[in-house]
Structure formats: structure tokens, C-alpha cells
Motif scaffolding. Sequence first.
Motif, short mmCIF file in Angstrom:
data_model
loop_
_atom_site.label_atom_id
_atom_site.label_comp_id
_atom_site.label_asym_id
_atom_site.label_seq_id
_atom_site.Cartn_x
_atom_site.Cartn_y
_atom_site.Cartn_z
N VAL A 203 -32.90 40.75 -15.66
CA VAL A 203 -32.77 41.54 -14.44
C VAL A 203 -34.14 42.04 -14.01
CG1 VAL A 203 -31.76 43.65 -13.45
CG2 VAL A 203 -30.40 42.21 -14.99
N VAL A 204 -34.54 41.71 -12.77
CA VAL A 204 -35.86 42.09 -12.28
C VAL A 204 -35.76 42.72 -10.90
CG1 VAL A 204 -37.07 40.30 -13.61
CG2 VAL A 204 -36.28 39.79 -11.29
N ALA A 205 -36.77 43.52 -10.59
CA ALA A 205 -36.93 44.18 -9.30
C ALA A 205 -38.30 44.84 -9.33
CB ALA A 205 -35.84 45.22 -9.07
N GLU A 206 -38.75 45.36 -8.20
CA GLU A 206 -39.96 46.17 -8.25
C GLU A 206 -39.67 47.47 -8.98
OE1 GLU A 206 -41.17 43.01 -6.15
OE2 GLU A 206 -39.49 44.21 -5.40
N ASP A 207 -38.49 48.03 -8.79
CA ASP A 207 -38.03 49.23 -9.50
C ASP A 207 -36.54 49.07 -9.73
OD1 ASP A 207 -37.24 51.69 -10.44
OD2 ASP A 207 -37.69 52.79 -8.60
N SER A 208 -36.16 48.57 -10.89
CA SER A 208 -34.76 48.26 -11.15
C SER A 208 -33.88 49.50 -11.18
CB SER A 208 -34.62 47.48 -12.46
OG SER A 208 -35.12 48.22 -13.55
N LEU A 221 -27.34 51.23 -11.26
CA LEU A 221 -27.75 50.20 -12.20
C LEU A 221 -26.81 50.07 -13.41
CD1 LEU A 221 -29.80 48.02 -13.00
CD2 LEU A 221 -31.15 49.82 -14.11
N PRO A 222 -26.39 51.17 -14.04
CA PRO A 222 -25.47 51.01 -15.18
C PRO A 222 -24.20 50.25 -14.80
CG PRO A 222 -26.37 53.22 -15.15
CD PRO A 222 -26.77 52.58 -13.85
N ARG A 223 -23.63 50.58 -13.65
CA ARG A 223 -22.42 49.89 -13.19
C ARG A 223 -22.69 48.41 -12.96
NH1 ARG A 223 -19.53 51.36 -7.46
NH2 ARG A 223 -18.10 49.58 -7.35
N LEU A 224 -23.84 48.09 -12.36
CA LEU A 224 -24.19 46.70 -12.11
C LEU A 224 -24.36 45.95 -13.42
CD1 LEU A 224 -25.19 44.33 -10.32
CD2 LEU A 224 -27.49 45.32 -10.53
N LEU A 225 -25.05 46.55 -14.37
CA LEU A 225 -25.29 45.87 -15.65
C LEU A 225 -23.98 45.55 -16.36
CD1 LEU A 225 -28.34 47.90 -17.02
CD2 LEU A 225 -28.36 45.58 -16.07
N GLU A 226 -23.05 46.48 -16.34
CA GLU A 226 -21.75 46.22 -16.95
C GLU A 226 -21.05 45.05 -16.26
OE1 GLU A 226 -19.84 50.15 -18.87
OE2 GLU A 226 -20.00 50.21 -16.68
N ARG A 227 -21.14 45.02 -14.92
CA ARG A 227 -20.46 43.98 -14.16
C ARG A 227 -21.03 42.59 -14.49
NH1 ARG A 227 -18.29 43.89 -8.77
NH2 ARG A 227 -17.44 41.80 -8.41
N ILE A 228 -22.33 42.46 -14.47
CA ILE A 228 -22.89 41.13 -14.70
C ILE A 228 -22.83 40.73 -16.17
CG2 ILE A 228 -24.36 41.23 -12.66
CD1 ILE A 228 -26.72 41.83 -14.44
#
Length: 453
Positions: A203-208, A221-228
Motif C-alpha cells: 500500500v503506497v501513497a504520498e501520505d497513506s 486507513l484501518p477500515r481500508l486495510l481490513e477490506r483489502i
Amino acid sequence: MNEAIRVALVSLGCARNLVDSEVLLAHAVEEGLQVVREPEDADVVVVNTCGFIESAKQESIDTILSVSRLKQEGNLKGVIAVGCLAQRHGEELARAVPELDAVFGISDYSGVPAVARRIVNGSARRWVATVDGGKPKSARTDQKRMLLTPKSFAYLRISEGCDHKCTFCAIPSMRGRNRSKPLDALAEEAVNLAAAGVKELVVVAEDSTAYGLDFAKKRLLPRLLERIADTPGIEWVRLMYAYPHTVGKDLTAVLREHAKLVKYLDIPIQHIATPVLRAMKRGVDHDQVAGILRRLRDEVPGIAVRSTLIAGFPGETDQDFAELLRFVEEYRFERLGVFAYSREEGTPAHDLKAQVPAAVAEARREQLMRAQKQVLDRFQRRFVGTTARVLVDGVDAHSKLVVGRTWADAPEVDCRVLLPRGSGEPGDFVDARITSADDYELRGETVVSASEQ
């Protein structure tokens, strides 16, 4: 029937740039162009440039000039520059390098294949830093990609741009404000990547950690990480580029509790001395940064912490540097990168007083890396005699040994594991008994389970 136009791409810079390159090549294939590996075999070469620091800018220019020589020496018809340097200095780049046939700022690059055709057909003119290379990026720009990474991993870019005002950084001027992708779009990307055989999402971004702030006014971000991480077929999810003071307990909880989230976090702190952090406009002081890093150890037991430091920032005193060196020795980052400060035009730090001489900055960088080397050696030796799960990335071009990584290693920036020939294919997970540790490499032998005998 006319032969397909052949295009080669040279991708420079960071992982976010690599995703752009993959998107560009997917457009090329969709438009009937033939993608070739070597510039010598191409009709048109696209150079995806980096403009982050002076050395990266020089590498981009040197690459363009090197490729352009093929116009005289071979069959090359044209050279196109895209990416960050083209976005930041497009007009200047076009004037300075007349060998370029087109210069495009950052876009979805959907128009690049048509420009390549015009170059080969002799009807092209020169463009300068516009969006003529494609439409502005959208939430689904990255859906179609021609992956340039091994089958083992792929980058998942969750947002574009950055809202921070760090005085040393030109990224916001090139990539704009933070723009998060919708969660559903990212979940779809993860499914597509898994279907392509990818095992690890990086997972990458300028500011994740800013994910969601723009559209939901809260950090998602925590919700997204769980989803993926729940995506069937994905085995590892690795998080890069977390901004220090935005790492909350909800994030550390998901890192600790979800089996597919590797216990690893890239959290660039840049410095530890309060005066330097304030000059950088990082929004934190020594105690806050140290507290966050120590909390990571407590809340995610066994986590591997990666960070990035800048040595020789304007105004950095001997005392500031000594404080930074001491912290590196005491905190013991599992993974660490150190850069000598690069004075960048257009950034506030460029005009700060008390610029540190380049030679001093480089000497400080080297001293930090020597200290980190001792820390790294101790950590690496802990693997010897244990059995580690290794994700295979490929084969070393020189030794022909199989190359893989442990949970503690991000691709392309961290350490690697060397295994005997035939130990596995890209995307395979193998159990390896680690037999030795040498600098940035572990060596091991595959372990055969009873069920495989």
C-alpha cells in the motif's frame, strides 16, 4: 498490414511512479502498440521521470539523453518524457533537451499512444507540460495496468498528492493536494490484482495515513486495510509511508490483529531533534516522535519499523546530529534509509539560512548508515537458525539463486533472502531454514514438510 509501433518505457523514481508507468503501458497495449523491453528495439521510448531531489532529476535527464542517442544510432523515432520532472519543469526540460519529441505533465496517460503514432508517422509537433498526454486522473485511473513487478507483489496506490507543508519537499507542487480513491474502487483493484496472481499488496501513497480525510473528513486507513486484506488470494498486505503523528491506536490494532497484515510499518520521521523538526514543519517534536515510535513497539509486538532520515538539513547543528545518531543507536530501526539533504528550488528550505555544506551532510549520512549497519546486523543474525516464511520474487541475474523476502522486507528497498536454484517461482511462499546473514542478505535452504515428502 502495418507493423505495430513498438514502445519501450524507462520508469524512474518511486513506487507511485511505477504505477503510473504500468497504467501508461496498459493504454499502449489497448491501443495496439507493441511493448518491448529494450529501448534499442523500440520506435518510441517513454521516460517516466522523477523530480524529487537533485540527483533524481539528473538521473532523469541523463536517461533521456542516453536514450535520445539511439535516434542517431538505431531505428528510434522519438522520445517522450512524462512524470514528475516533466510536471515540475516541463517547459524548461523541453528547451534544455531538444532531443525530446513530447513532454507531458502527470495525467492518466491515455493520450500517449496517439502521440507515439504521430511521432512515428512524422506528423507530431512538440508539446510542453500539458495534459495532452491524457485526461486528468480519476478514481479509476489505475484499474487497468500492465504490471512491471514480479507476480509476487504489486503496489496499491490509495491516494494522490499530499496536504503537508514540509519545507524540504516539492511533492505537493507536483502532485497536488491529497485525493483519496473511493474504498470500493480500491477493493476492486485488489480483486483484479489477486486475479492476476499477485500475493502481496504494498500500500503506497504520498501520505497513506491521510486516506479518507478529503472525502469522509476522517481517517479510514484501518477500515481500508481490513477490506483489502480480506481479498481472496492476497496473503500479505504491507503499509508504506505513514505520517508519524497520525498513527493512531485503531491503525496499530489492525496491524496487530489481522493475520494478513504483515507486522511492518514504514513511518518516515526525517529527524528527531526538535529544532530541525520545527524547521522542517513536521508538526511534531522529539518527545512526540519518540513516543509514537515506542508505542508502535508496545501496541504491535514484534513489528519491524522502517523509517527515513535526512542528514544535513539547514540549521542542523552538531548537537542536533548527535541527538539523531544517538536515537538511531538506541531505538534500533529494523530498516532505515538516510538521505543527505538536497536543496530544492521552489521549496521553503531552499532559502533557509545556515545551509549545511554538502560534504558535511554526506559525512553525517555515512555516519548514520554505519551506526544503522550495526543495528541491522544484529537484527539479521536473529534469523539464523530459524525457519522463515519467504515470498519468492524471482532469480538473481548474476548467481541464478532464487530471491525472496521475509515479512520484515518491503520489495526494492529492504533486504532479501537467497535460496538454492529451483526453490520456487515468483509468487510462491516457501519455508526456509536461514543458515547465514551477510549485510543485506540472508541465505537459506528450503524446508520440506512431512506432507510433501
